[in-house]
Scaffold this motif. Sequence first.
Motif, short mmCIF file in Angstrom:
data_model
loop_
_atom_site.label_atom_id
_atom_site.label_comp_id
_atom_site.label_asym_id
_atom_site.label_seq_id
_atom_site.Cartn_x
_atom_site.Cartn_y
_atom_site.Cartn_z
N THR A 133 0.84 -1.18 -0.02
CA THR A 133 -0.14 -0.13 0.03
C THR A 133 0.85 1.36 -0.13
N HIS A 134 0.70 2.03 -0.95
CA HIS A 134 1.53 3.26 -1.06
C HIS A 134 0.69 4.32 -0.81
N LEU A 135 1.34 5.35 0.09
CA LEU A 135 0.77 6.65 0.14
C LEU A 135 1.31 7.74 -0.46
N VAL A 136 0.47 8.41 -1.04
CA VAL A 136 0.86 9.26 -2.19
C VAL A 136 0.19 10.83 -2.00
N LEU A 137 0.94 11.60 -1.99
CA LEU A 137 0.53 13.29 -1.81
C LEU A 137 -0.19 13.66 -3.21
N SER A 138 -1.79 13.44 -3.25
CA SER A 138 -2.39 13.73 -4.57
C SER A 138 -3.93 13.88 -4.03
N THR A 139 -4.71 14.60 -4.95
CA THR A 139 -6.02 14.33 -4.68
C THR A 139 -6.78 13.09 -5.49
N MET A 140 -7.94 12.83 -5.20
CA MET A 140 -8.64 11.66 -5.92
C MET A 140 -8.87 11.96 -7.15
N LYS A 141 -9.36 13.09 -7.51
CA LYS A 141 -9.42 13.77 -8.83
C LYS A 141 -8.31 13.81 -9.73
N ALA A 142 -7.38 14.15 -9.35
CA ALA A 142 -5.91 14.16 -9.94
C ALA A 142 -5.44 12.79 -10.41
N PHE A 143 -5.59 12.06 -9.36
CA PHE A 143 -5.10 10.64 -9.34
C PHE A 143 -5.99 9.77 -10.39
N GLU A 144 -7.40 10.13 -10.36
CA GLU A 144 -8.27 9.35 -11.35
C GLU A 144 -7.71 9.79 -12.92
N THR A 145 -7.48 10.89 -13.00
CA THR A 145 -7.11 11.18 -14.42
C THR A 145 -5.93 10.43 -15.14
N GLU A 146 -5.18 9.77 -14.13
CA GLU A 146 -3.90 9.06 -14.55
C GLU A 146 -4.27 7.59 -14.77
N LEU A 147 -5.48 7.12 -14.49
CA LEU A 147 -5.84 5.78 -14.62
C LEU A 147 -6.50 5.42 -15.79
N PRO A 148 -6.20 4.09 -16.09
CA PRO A 148 -7.17 3.69 -17.36
C PRO A 148 -8.64 3.72 -17.12
N LYS A 149 -9.43 4.75 -18.11
CA LYS A 149 -10.86 4.65 -17.66
C LYS A 149 -11.51 3.50 -18.09
N ASP A 150 -11.06 2.50 -18.97
CA ASP A 150 -11.92 1.38 -19.17
C ASP A 150 -11.76 0.43 -18.03
N ASN A 151 -10.86 0.63 -17.01
CA ASN A 151 -10.55 -0.33 -16.07
C ASN A 151 -10.86 0.12 -14.60
N PHE A 152 -10.97 1.29 -14.58
CA PHE A 152 -11.08 2.05 -13.21
C PHE A 152 -12.31 2.94 -13.20
N LEU A 153 -13.09 2.82 -11.78
CA LEU A 153 -14.18 3.64 -11.76
C LEU A 153 -14.26 4.15 -10.34
N ARG A 154 -14.66 5.55 -10.14
CA ARG A 154 -14.72 6.18 -8.87
C ARG A 154 -16.21 5.80 -8.38
N ILE A 155 -16.49 4.93 -7.55
CA ILE A 155 -17.76 4.33 -6.97
C ILE A 155 -18.03 5.32 -5.81
N HIS A 156 -17.28 5.91 -5.22
CA HIS A 156 -17.45 6.70 -4.02
C HIS A 156 -16.67 7.87 -4.04
N LYS A 157 -16.96 8.89 -3.18
CA LYS A 157 -16.16 10.11 -2.95
C LYS A 157 -14.84 9.69 -2.64
N SER A 158 -14.62 8.50 -1.70
CA SER A 158 -13.38 8.22 -1.24
C SER A 158 -12.69 7.00 -1.80
N TYR A 159 -13.43 6.42 -2.99
CA TYR A 159 -12.83 5.22 -3.51
C TYR A 159 -12.95 5.13 -5.00
N ILE A 160 -11.71 4.82 -5.59
CA ILE A 160 -11.58 4.17 -7.02
C ILE A 160 -11.39 3.00 -7.01
#
Length: 232
Positions: free
Chosen positions: A167-194
Motif C-alpha cells: 500500500t503506497h501513500l501518495v500526496l495527491s487528490t482523488m480527482k487528479a489521480f483518477e485522470t492518470e488511471l485507464p478509464k476502461d478499468n477504473f471507476l470512482r464508485i464513492h467520493k473516497s474510493y476508486i
Amino acid sequence: MKLNTIVVDDSSIQRITIAKLISEHTNLRLGGDFSNALEAKSYITNNHVDLIFLDIEMPHITGFDLLDGLKIKPLIVFITSKADYAVKAFEYSALDFLQKPIKKERFLISVKKALEMHQLKHDQIHDDHGPHLIIKSNLKKIKVYTSHIKWVEAFGDYIKVVTYEDTHLVLSTMKAFETELPKDNFLRIHKSYIINLDKVERFNSKQVEIDGEKIPLSRNKKEEIITILESY
C-alpha cells in the motif's frame, strides 16, 4: 484462466477428496493425481504444471525431496497432518500450508492465493511494457503497474494506492489521480474510493468486494457499476 493442477499424496482418500475439489473449481484443471513423488516427477517433467497440492510425508521420496529435484517449481500448496512442517514448508516458498483433513473453505482460500500469484507472475513476464504509473511514496519514486492496483482510497491530504504487493501513500487528490488511471478499468464508485473493475469479486447495491475487503458504493453509482460489471 485455468491452472493445470496435480495432487501428490500416498493416501487414496486424500487424493480423491482433493481431486474432486479441483475438478469442481472453474479455474482449475486436474492434470492427474499421484500416490508417490516419482510418478509425479515424471508427469511434471513432461507436462506443464501450474499448481501442486503436495503431501510431505510419503514413502521413499518426501514432498520436499520432490521439489529439490525440480528445476522449475510450480506453485506449491503443502498438505500434511503435522503442523510441525509449516516453517520448513515456507522455506520452500510454499504458497500455502493445509492441514488434514482438508476443508473446502480452506481449500478455496489456497486456490484464491494461487490464482492471484499466477496472475502476478503472468503480468511480470508479459506486461513489463504494459500500463503503469510512476508514483512518489515515502520520498521514493515507484513504478506501479495499473493491473496490480486493487483500489485507491482517500486519506486526508493523501491517497492510498492499494496493490497486491503493498500500500503506497501518495500526496495527491482523488480527482487528479483518477485522470492518470485507464478509464476502461477504473471507476470512482464513492467520493473516497476508486476501484479496479477487474478485481471485483462480488457486489450488491451497497458495496463491492475486492480481495475480501468491502468497499462502499455511492447510491448514484449503483446503476452504472451494475451495468458495467454485468458485461464483464
